[in-house]
Design a protein around this motif. Structure first.
Motif, PDB file in Angstrom:
ATOM      1  N   GLY A 202      62.594  50.510  64.675  1.00  0.00           N
ATOM      2  CA  GLY A 202      63.565  50.935  64.021  1.00  0.00           C
ATOM      3  C   GLY A 202      65.078  50.312  64.626  1.00  0.00           C
ATOM      4  O   GLY A 202      65.881  50.594  64.087  1.00  0.00           O
ATOM      5  N   ASN A 203      64.844  49.448  65.531  1.00  0.00           N
ATOM      6  CA  ASN A 203      66.093  48.732  65.934  1.00  0.00           C
ATOM      7  C   ASN A 203      66.305  47.292  65.369  1.00  0.00           C
ATOM      8  O   ASN A 203      65.242  46.764  64.575  1.00  0.00           O
ATOM      9  N   ILE A 204      67.331  46.884  65.236  1.00  0.00           N
ATOM     10  CA  ILE A 204      67.624  45.417  64.929  1.00  0.00           C
ATOM     11  C   ILE A 204      67.640  44.370  65.901  1.00  0.00           C
ATOM     12  O   ILE A 204      68.360  44.514  66.837  1.00  0.00           O
ATOM     13  N   GLN A 205      66.804  43.249  65.730  1.00  0.00           N
ATOM     14  CA  GLN A 205      66.862  42.555  66.739  1.00  0.00           C
ATOM     15  C   GLN A 205      67.059  40.929  66.149  1.00  0.00           C
ATOM     16  O   GLN A 205      66.443  40.545  65.149  1.00  0.00           O
ATOM     17  N   THR A 206      67.863  40.496  66.896  1.00  0.00           N
ATOM     18  CA  THR A 206      68.275  39.079  66.653  1.00  0.00           C
ATOM     19  C   THR A 206      68.088  38.256  67.837  1.00  0.00           C
ATOM     20  O   THR A 206      68.627  38.500  68.930  1.00  0.00           O
ATOM     21  N   ILE A 207      67.337  37.098  67.525  1.00  0.00           N
ATOM     22  CA  ILE A 207      67.056  36.185  68.746  1.00  0.00           C
ATOM     23  C   ILE A 207      67.887  34.939  68.764  1.00  0.00           C
ATOM     24  O   ILE A 207      67.877  34.132  67.884  1.00  0.00           O
ATOM     25  N   TYR A 208      68.502  34.545  69.743  1.00  0.00           N
ATOM     26  CA  TYR A 208      69.178  33.254  69.683  1.00  0.00           C
ATOM     27  C   TYR A 208      68.648  32.527  70.794  1.00  0.00           C
ATOM     28  O   TYR A 208      68.487  32.814  71.900  1.00  0.00           O
ATOM     29  N   HIS A 209      68.395  31.190  70.502  1.00  0.00           N
ATOM     30  CA  HIS A 209      67.615  30.047  71.126  1.00  0.00           C
ATOM     31  C   HIS A 209      68.714  29.266  71.750  1.00  0.00           C
ATOM     32  O   HIS A 209      69.324  28.407  70.993  1.00  0.00           O
TER      33      HIS A 209
END
Length: 220
Positions: A202-209
């Motif tokens: 239910g959460n929004i996840q964005t991963i920055y490498h």
């Protein structure tokens, strides 16, 4: 990766450490982290897609990525929506404290979500990346067209030679401005279409490498 909710007006610092590794000044076969810990401070987090208390940041233990998690990032049009709901955005202003002698760039970003788009409706996910005071801005846009009712993924990636590096020996805040936009198009106005960066919990996840390299000796 665990995170902590950001308090309104407060600066949140997240620490991470890694084993000693040697970063190469030329294009590596994989991302190599600096030998010491980094600190990422969230100077500001603003936008209709990330109201106060709905965003969190966590740094990966190996220093090669950080995750931003949202809980209310959704753009919608049609039945039940407000006129301003068609566009949501979030501006992150980050202070990245890098170990001496190293610099960094954002090598790629992974976005995930869910979208329900009626026939004739469309949506876009957009992100812009730039360092404070720099004229260079990298922008990526990903379109989605209805009918669509499923998870979505989008990746922004940059070749090593095209990476925009933080200036060596100078502290410059890094800005990430993301946007979700929904367009009703020719869809039935009695229906609802939306796009959200949404994960299974239910959460929004964005991963920055992150990519790392050593600075020239004279700029350390």
């Amino acid at each position: 990766m665990p995170g902590a909710l950001l308090a309104g007006g407060a600066t949140a610092a997240f620490l991470a450490s890694s084993l000693f590794t040697q970063a190469a000044p030329i294009a590596p076969s994989s991302i190599i982290a600096p030998p010491d810990k980094i600190v990422i401070e969230v100077a500001t987090v603003n936008g209709s897609g990330c109201p106060i208390g709905t965003a969190a940041v966590a740094v990966a233990p190996d220093n090669t990525a950080f995750t931003v998690t949202y809980s209310q990032y959704l753009a919608q049009v049609g039945a039940g929506s407000k006129p301003t709901d068609f566009r949501k955005n979030c501006q992150l202003n980050l202070i990245v404290h890098v170990p001496s002698g190293f610099t960094y760039a954002i090598a790629s970003a992974d976005y995930r979500g869910y979208a329900h788009l009626e026939n004739g409706a469309s949506a876009t996910q957009k992100a812009s990346y730039y360092f404070q005071g720099s004229p260079d801005t990298a922008t990526r846009t990903h379109p989605f067209n209805g009918p669509y009712d499923n998870d979505w993924e989008a990746t922004d990636s940059t070749d090593w030679g095209q990476l925009v590096w933080a200036p060596c020996g100078v502290q410059r805040n890094f800005n990430i401005n993301t946007e979700l936009r929904a367009n009703a198009g020719t869809s039935d106005p009695k229906t609802n279409s939306f796009i959200a960066m949404d994960s299974t919990d239910g959460n929004i996840q964005t991963i920055y490498h992150l990519a790392w390299k050593q600075c020239p000796d004279r700029q350390r």
